[in-house]
Design a protein around this motif. Structure first.
Motif: not given
Length: 397
Positions: A217-223, A231-233, A238-240
């Motif tokens: 769930a956390v990865h889904t939020v971040l990715e 619109s993050i590259q 990875l920086l996030l």
């Protein structure tokens, strides 16, 4: 449309209504457009299906569907509403609306064109829901659904029905309330389990796989959620993640943005934006010294993870007990009031109350001579005077 109806009836049959969260009673279901928002995993889909099964017989008047269903790859939401309405449909329950492009615009059009149709929708991406509020202003009534409180966790685990209390009731009657709970169980016996896995109701499915699901769930939020919103590259994702790792290994702490910028490789302006996005996505909680006049990108006094389950998930079993206590307190108090960093003590609540958090040996030194101040102690079952058990603040909702 038939495939959506069939899938709805399958879910209807599988839904268990034996244990329904009290949050269902907080929603005024008479409103014509209702939105349930909340972070991933807090149980919005389950609550929606339970409400349907509890109150409606399966018929052509109601329809539940998730907008991530493959049917919507070739069909518009507006088309579904049109056909459903013409066939006598009355209430449309829409899950995961943020998965559908321009969902808020189509909901606005549905609202305007089908005057007798009621709509209830849920969304896990708080960022996307808030971004779309302009399209739904004056139309939708939004409710924020939190994760399980300690009270709800105890009710699920022990088949009790403990009620919730207001902050004022806990302050004024905490001894009486604590004793009423102790007559039925020992809350400290369950407290550590709640801190580890009790905030997200999907622990009921399988405790052994709980943290794996929470990580997903956390990865889904971040990715997915944050990058789609901002619109993050791909390279910046990875920086996030790196930023979240830095925060999770240190929380709660007073952020030195210059130092974090150097460690993460993120510019200070971008860093402020990312911290804000993580806060709005319910991954972290920001504590300001004074919320009056604060901009979205103001430097916080402290940064916490949003709940203690995330602390265990991101940083492992060796948690600082003081950090756990403060995070638990903040998570609960933010649901019922305004919380700021205190000048003396840990938290200043509702412009009146000062709280100092600690273990059973905590003294009154930090709040001496401060009016309306309280010591909140872990590892005690009952308190006295201005000493209140920490676990009792898990009964605020």
């Amino acid at each position: 449309m038939e495939v959506l109806i069939q899938r709805f009836y399958e879910k209807y049959a599988q839904t268990n209504v034996n244990s329904i969260r009290d949050f269902e009673q907080k929603v005024d279901w008479n409103n014509r457009v209702i939105g349930l928002k909340g972070s991933r995993g807090v149980g919005k889909t389950t609550l929606l299906l339970q409400h349907i099964k509890k109150n409606y017989k399966p018929s052509g008047k109601i329809l539940y569907t998730s907008l991530d269903h493959f049917w919507f790859a070739e069909n518009r939401l507006y088309y579904l509403a049109d056909i459903f309405y013409k066939k006598g449909g009355e209430i449309l329950f829409l899950d995961e609306v943020h998965r559908y492009p321009d969902w808020s615009v189509e909901l606005k059009n549905i609202y305007d064109d089908f005057r007798d149709l009621k709509i209830v929708f849920t969304g896990s991406s708080l960022l996307h829901l808030e971004k779309s509020r302009a399209d739904l202003s004056r139309r939708a009534v939004l409710y924020n659904m939190p994760g399980l409180s300690l009270r709800e966790f105890l009710n699920f685990q022990t088949n009790n029905s403990f009620p919730a209390y207001t902050l004022q009731e806990i302050i004024n009657k905490h001894v009486e309330i604590a004793i009423s709970v102790l007559e039925k169980l020992k809350p400290l016996k369950f407290f550590q389990d709640y801190l580890n896995y009790g905030y997200y109701p999907f622990y009921l499915e399988n405790i052994d796989s709980f943290h794996q699901k929470l990580s997903e769930a956390v990865h889904t939020v971040l990715e997915v959620d944050i990058p789609q919103f901002e619109s993050i590259q791909t390279s910046h994702i990875l920086l996030l993640k790196k930023l979240l790792q830095i925060i999770s290994s240190s929380v709660p702490f007073k952020p030195n943005l210059q130092s974090i910028s150097q460690r993460s490789g993120i510019s200070i302006n971008t860093l402020k934006k990312y911290i804000y996005l993580l806060d709005r996505a319910n991954i972290i909680s920001l504590l300001h010294a004074d919320s009056k006049g604060m901009s979205n990108l103001s430097k916080p006094e402290k940064i916490f993870l949003q709940n203690t389950n995330l602390m265990y998930n991101l940083s492992g079993e060796n948690q600082n007990i003081g950090n756990l206590r403060e995070t638990f307190f903040l998570t609960n108090l933010k649901e019922v009031g305004k919380v700021e960093a205190a000048k003396s003590g840990d938290f200043f609540v509702n412009d009146k109350y000062t709280f100092e958090i600690g273990g059973k040996w905590k003294n009154q030194k930090q709040i001496k001579n401060i009016s309306d101040s309280f010591i909140v102690k872990d590892e005690i079952e009952t308190g006295n005077d201005n000493i209140i058990p920490l676990w009792l603040f898990g009964f605020l909702y």
